[in-house]
Design a protein around this motif. Structure first.
Motif, PDB file in Angstrom:
ATOM      1  N   ASP A 583       0.866  -1.182   0.000  1.00  8.75           N
ATOM      2  CA  ASP A 583       0.000   0.000   0.000  1.00  8.75           C
ATOM      3  C   ASP A 583       0.902   1.231   0.000  1.00  8.75           C
ATOM      4  O   ASP A 583       2.127   1.119   0.202  1.00  8.75           O
ATOM      5  CB  ASP A 583      -0.923  -0.002   1.225  1.00  8.75           C
ATOM      6  CG  ASP A 583      -2.067   1.002   1.095  1.00  8.75           C
ATOM      7  OD1 ASP A 583      -2.475   1.275  -0.047  1.00  8.75           O
ATOM      8  OD2 ASP A 583      -2.539   1.524   2.110  1.00  8.75           O
ATOM      9  N   SER A 584       0.301   2.405  -0.210  1.00 10.81           N
ATOM     10  CA  SER A 584       1.096   3.636  -0.226  1.00 10.81           C
ATOM     11  C   SER A 584       1.873   3.776   1.079  1.00 10.81           C
ATOM     12  O   SER A 584       1.303   3.665   2.165  1.00 10.81           O
ATOM     13  CB  SER A 584       0.178   4.842  -0.402  1.00 10.81           C
ATOM     14  OG  SER A 584      -0.503   4.773  -1.630  1.00 10.81           O
ATOM     15  N   VAL A 585       3.181   4.025   0.967  1.00  8.86           N
ATOM     16  CA  VAL A 585       4.044   4.175   2.142  1.00  8.86           C
ATOM     17  C   VAL A 585       4.037   5.646   2.550  1.00  8.86           C
ATOM     18  O   VAL A 585       4.383   6.520   1.756  1.00  8.86           O
ATOM     19  CB  VAL A 585       5.476   3.704   1.842  1.00  8.86           C
ATOM     20  CG1 VAL A 585       6.380   3.929   3.051  1.00  8.86           C
ATOM     21  CG2 VAL A 585       5.481   2.233   1.445  1.00  8.86           C
ATOM     22  N   THR A 586       3.627   5.925   3.792  1.00 10.20           N
ATOM     23  CA  THR A 586       3.542   7.306   4.263  1.00 10.20           C
ATOM     24  C   THR A 586       4.573   7.632   5.339  1.00 10.20           C
ATOM     25  O   THR A 586       4.778   8.805   5.647  1.00 10.20           O
ATOM     26  CB  THR A 586       2.135   7.586   4.819  1.00 10.20           C
ATOM     27  OG1 THR A 586       1.794   6.565   5.773  1.00 10.20           O
ATOM     28  CG2 THR A 586       1.096   7.586   3.709  1.00 10.20           C
ATOM     29  N   ALA A 587       5.213   6.616   5.919  1.00  9.80           N
ATOM     30  CA  ALA A 587       6.218   6.865   6.958  1.00  9.80           C
ATOM     31  C   ALA A 587       7.194   5.700   7.022  1.00  9.80           C
ATOM     32  O   ALA A 587       6.798   4.542   6.870  1.00  9.80           O
ATOM     33  CB  ALA A 587       5.547   7.053   8.317  1.00  9.80           C
ATOM     34  N   VAL A 588       8.483   6.011   7.228  1.00 12.68           N
ATOM     35  CA  VAL A 588       9.507   4.979   7.445  1.00 12.68           C
ATOM     36  C   VAL A 588      10.384   5.411   8.616  1.00 12.68           C
ATOM     37  O   VAL A 588      10.541   6.601   8.888  1.00 12.68           O
ATOM     38  CB  VAL A 588      10.386   4.746   6.190  1.00 12.68           C
ATOM     39  CG1 VAL A 588       9.587   4.103   5.077  1.00 12.68           C
ATOM     40  CG2 VAL A 588      11.026   6.038   5.711  1.00 12.68           C
ATOM     41  N   GLY A 589      10.952   4.428   9.300  1.00 15.24           N
ATOM     42  CA  GLY A 589      11.862   4.720  10.407  1.00 15.24           C
ATOM     43  C   GLY A 589      12.806   3.562  10.630  1.00 15.24           C
ATOM     44  O   GLY A 589      12.391   2.403  10.590  1.00 15.24           O
ATOM     45  N   ILE A 590      14.093   3.868  10.873  1.00 17.92           N
ATOM     46  CA  ILE A 590      15.105   2.837  11.131  1.00 17.92           C
ATOM     47  C   ILE A 590      15.587   2.978  12.569  1.00 17.92           C
ATOM     48  O   ILE A 590      15.959   4.075  13.003  1.00 17.92           O
ATOM     49  CB  ILE A 590      16.299   2.959  10.159  1.00 17.92           C
ATOM     50  CG1 ILE A 590      15.827   2.810   8.708  1.00 17.92           C
ATOM     51  CG2 ILE A 590      17.367   1.916  10.476  1.00 17.92           C
ATOM     52  CD1 ILE A 590      16.936   2.934   7.680  1.00 17.92           C
ATOM     53  N   SER A 591      15.582   1.871  13.309  1.00 13.70           N
ATOM     54  CA  SER A 591      16.016   1.890  14.700  1.00 13.70           C
ATOM     55  C   SER A 591      17.517   2.145  14.780  1.00 13.70           C
ATOM     56  O   SER A 591      18.288   1.695  13.926  1.00 13.70           O
ATOM     57  CB  SER A 591      15.681   0.555  15.365  1.00 13.70           C
ATOM     58  OG  SER A 591      16.310   0.464  16.626  1.00 13.70           O
ATOM     59  N   ARG A 592      17.928   2.858  15.839  1.00 10.26           N
ATOM     60  CA  ARG A 592      19.359   3.100  16.059  1.00 10.26           C
ATOM     61  C   ARG A 592      20.035   1.909  16.731  1.00 10.26           C
ATOM     62  O   ARG A 592      21.251   1.911  16.926  1.00 10.26           O
ATOM     63  CB  ARG A 592      19.554   4.354  16.907  1.00 10.26           C
ATOM     64  CG  ARG A 592      19.027   5.606  16.222  1.00 10.26           C
ATOM     65  CD  ARG A 592      19.788   6.831  16.627  1.00 10.26           C
ATOM     66  NE  ARG A 592      19.362   7.993  15.866  1.00 10.26           N
ATOM     67  CZ  ARG A 592      19.866   9.205  16.027  1.00 10.26           C
ATOM     68  NH1 ARG A 592      20.815   9.412  16.920  1.00 10.26           N
ATOM     69  NH2 ARG A 592      19.446  10.216  15.298  1.00 10.26           N
TER      70      ARG A 592
END
Length: 688
Positions: A583-592
């Motif tokens: 589906d449309s990607v609206t947010a991404v985040g990579i853990s530190r």
């Protein structure tokens, strides 16, 4: 209006839902299907639940009209007391009316009777051949504005039978909730308890309810806030405010952890900035999250924010100005009390230099600092001082509070604002995104744009608050900005479907200078739709982009052996296979923090509200099909109901508010969405 009933003890299979709408119909729905989320409409009708049976009524006949209210009726509710029925109604005429319905006995032949009696409206149920008399029991006048809700206290079990207490609760737009009871001697209905809000830019209460035993009352207000009051055990007429959950009442646009991972701040289209932190009760292990401050109550919808150190942030709204806020002394003291963190660990600067709090002047938008000497001493209550305009309308509404538990709504609105220390002017249109580097020295911001001249990124110094540089590259709105963890690069993604990478050069006297070192264009772009989000890996080697085209891609200098200084443009390419998120990607985040086997942990937020966790590791010079691993997809009950707007990982392992012995096991992810909610997920990194 909507209501539901379970038909048996297996709620997953036997749920009936009734909905009433402005199309003049009442519809009945039944849940079917193995997944329990398919509803079939059974009929356009009306229903009543009794002994788990469903009785359908297909026809209504108007029997009686009860005149009295002079404006829109906002609420009605029945109560059964013995053999009599009571109906309470409330309206925009500020009044509550109580009607009594009782069985009418067969009338005797008329005799002359001069006594004064209440007028009765009589109707007959033909099938039962029974007559009923409806009379006005009482009119309750105590509210000064529209009465939106009226409810009876729920019936109680006493001596083996259900008994209805003669007690009514009403909520009004005059910011009050009132409990009414008949006087024991005269039987006249009187106001027994009045509770409500004081101050603040609020519009009163929409609804209210008793707890089952009548010892607590809850109400909800125009700004989405819940209010809870509890009856004192000794003095039954004393009601005290209790701690409740709170949150945004419109789309939440951005959320950030503070650098130490002790609280989160969110901004939303409800024009507020809210700070949530874990409440650590003394001698209790349970930790719950609550809103403990509302640093900004604005006049524009808020869009973005960035933390500038521990107790300082910058926010952007649907205006051309960025505003910078710093925590006052009163907040830091209360934050210490509520979270259990000692003041010595929180205060880096002399606390005596900090303002006590902040207030918003009449007709103003800026939070003005209030120092200890500014708080007015109450004047003598003589006529001359009271009549002075300055005393009737005080400039400062802030009152410092010593809190040991999360504050109620009226304190959040008025006494937890943060002073605004700076405004940053420079954008031509509404601010859309903002970021701060990890050393807290540079802020980057961008605004809505339909031309290249307006799509420039502006860099600001956090020491002088002056503009450092304008970075022009994109043709349309820059949707997100992200500094690399080592502060060497600034990444921008845009509505024009491209990204740009800016390298920090040797600092000049005025501050660092950034130059464009890599980008995508029409020929090299992989994304075919707007790129909504981006983030960096903790080692600053790779960055990730997520787009409306459902693609997630990790970019970087994949083959480090052929890199030489200055040729980043050719060397930065997709290092991963293209991940189709569905589906449309609206947010991404990579853990530190990585998985135990050294894989990056990636969270992807979708337009349908789902959050999916992946792990990724480069497997060679060329992207391999096995580089992505799907770890877990959060189920519907825990996902957002609408688009995920932002994902933000806590910078350290462990859980905020917990003194975990196995803190290395847990990670925390904060998310916010268009469904008005902010969520915090505990993620076991050993299980990914």
């Amino acid at each position: 209006a909507v209501d539901a009933v379970y038909q048996s003890d297996e709620p997953d299979l036997n749920l009936l839902v009734a909905s009433a709408a402005s199309d003049s119909t009442v519809r009945i729905w039944s849940r079917h299907g193995s997944e329990g989320n398919i509803f079939l409409m059974l009929g356009i009708t009306y229903w009543l639940s009794k002994n788990h049976e469903c009785l359908l009524f297909f026809q209504f006949q108007k029997t009686l009209v009860l005149p009295g209210h002079e404006d829109w009726i906002r609420g009605v509710e029945w109560a059964v007391c013995g053999e009599d029925l009571f109906l309470a109604s409330c309206a925009q005429d500020c009044l509550i009316r109580i009607w009594k319905v009782c069985t009418k006995l067969k009338q005797l032949p008329e005799t002359e009777d001069d006594s004064i009696k209440l007028k009765e409206n009589i109707f007959t149920v033909k099938d039962a051949d029974t007559s009923y008399a409806v009379s006005l029991e009482s009119v309750l006048a105590g509210h000064e504005n529209w009465v939106y809700a009226v409810h009876w206290q729920p019936s109680l079990s006493k001596d083996g039978s259900m008994q209805q207490p003669m007690r009514i609760l009403s909520a009004s737009m005059d910011k009050t909730v009132i409990i009414w009871e008949p006087d024991k001697e005269s039987g006249v209905w009187l106001e027994q308890v009045r509770v409500g809000e004081v101050g603040g830019n609020t519009l009163g209460f929409f609804d209210c309810q008793f707890s089952p035993d009548g010892s607590m009352i809850i109400a909800h207000a125009f700004h989405g806030a819940l209010h809870l009051w509890k009856q004192a055990t000794v003095n039954k007429k004393e009601w005290t405010p209790e701690v409740v959950i709170s949150g945004h009442f419109n789309s939440v646009e951005d959320v950030k952890w503070d650098p130490e991972g002790e609280f989160i701040i969110s901004v939303g289209s409800d024009q507020t900035t809210r700070l949530f932190a874990p409440w650590k009760r003394k001698e209790e292990t349970e930790v719950t999250w609550h809103e403990i401050a509302r640093p900004q109550v604005h006049g524009y919808d808020l869009r973005c924010l960035a933390m500038i150190g521990r107790f300082e942030f910058v926010s952007g709204a649907d205006e051309k100005v960025l505003r910078v806020f710093r925590a006052p002394k009163n907040f830091i003291e209360n934050f210490s009390n509520i979270t259990g963190i000692p003041m010595e660990k929180l205060c880096s600067r002399q606390s005596s230099d900090l303002p006590e709090g902040a207030t918003v002047p009449a007709l103003g938008l800026s939070n003005k600092a209030v120092f200890e000497g500014d708080m007015a001493v109450q004047p003598d209550e003589d006529e001359e001082s009271f009549n002075a305009i300055s005393n009737q309308y005080p400039e400062i509404y802030f009152q410092p509070l010593i809190l040991t538990e999360p504050p109620p709504e009226d304190h959040l609105l008025q006494n937890t604002l943060w002073p605004e220390i700076q405004k940053l002017y420079g954008h031509g249109y509404e601010v859309f995104c903002v970021a701060c580097n990890n050393s807290n020295t540079v802020i980057a911001s961008a605004c809505k744009a339909s031309k290249k001249e307006h799509a420039a990124i502006i860099l600001w110094s956090t020491t002088s608050w002056k503009k450092l540089q304008s970075l022009s590259f994109h043709n349309l709105t820059v949707t997100q900005l992200a500094f690399s963890p080592d502060d060497s690069f600034l990444l921008a993604v845009s509505r024009d479907r491209n990204w740009s990478l800016w390298r920090k050069q040797d600092s000049s006297e005025s501050g660092p200078v950034f130059t464009c070192c890599a980008y995508t264009d029409k020929n090299t772009a992989v994304h075919s739709r707007i790129i909504w989000s981006c983030d960096w890996t903790p080692d600053s080697k790779y960055f990730i982009t997520g787009s409306r085209d459902k693609k997630v891609i990790i970019w970087g200098q994949c083959d480090l052996s052929v890199i030489t200084e200055g040729n980043e443009l050719d060397s930065i390419k997709p290092c991963s296979t293209v991940l189709d998120a569905g589906d449309s990607v609206t947010a991404v985040g990579i853990s530190r923090v990585l998985t135990p086997d050294g894989r990056y942990i990636v969270a992807v937020g979708l337009e349908n509200g789902k959050i999916i966790f992946y792990t990724w590791k480069q497997s060679g010079k060329e992207p391999a099909l096995t580089d992505w691993t799907t770890s877990v997809e959060i189920d519907n009950s825990q996902s957002h109901a609408l688009a995920v707007k932002r994902l933000c990982w806590r910078h350290h392992a462990g859980r905020a508010g917990h003194n975990d012995e196995n803190s290395s096991k847990w990670l925390q992810l904060a998310s916010c969405g268009a469904d008005h909610s902010v969520k915090i997920f505990n993620v076991n990194r050993f299980a990914l």
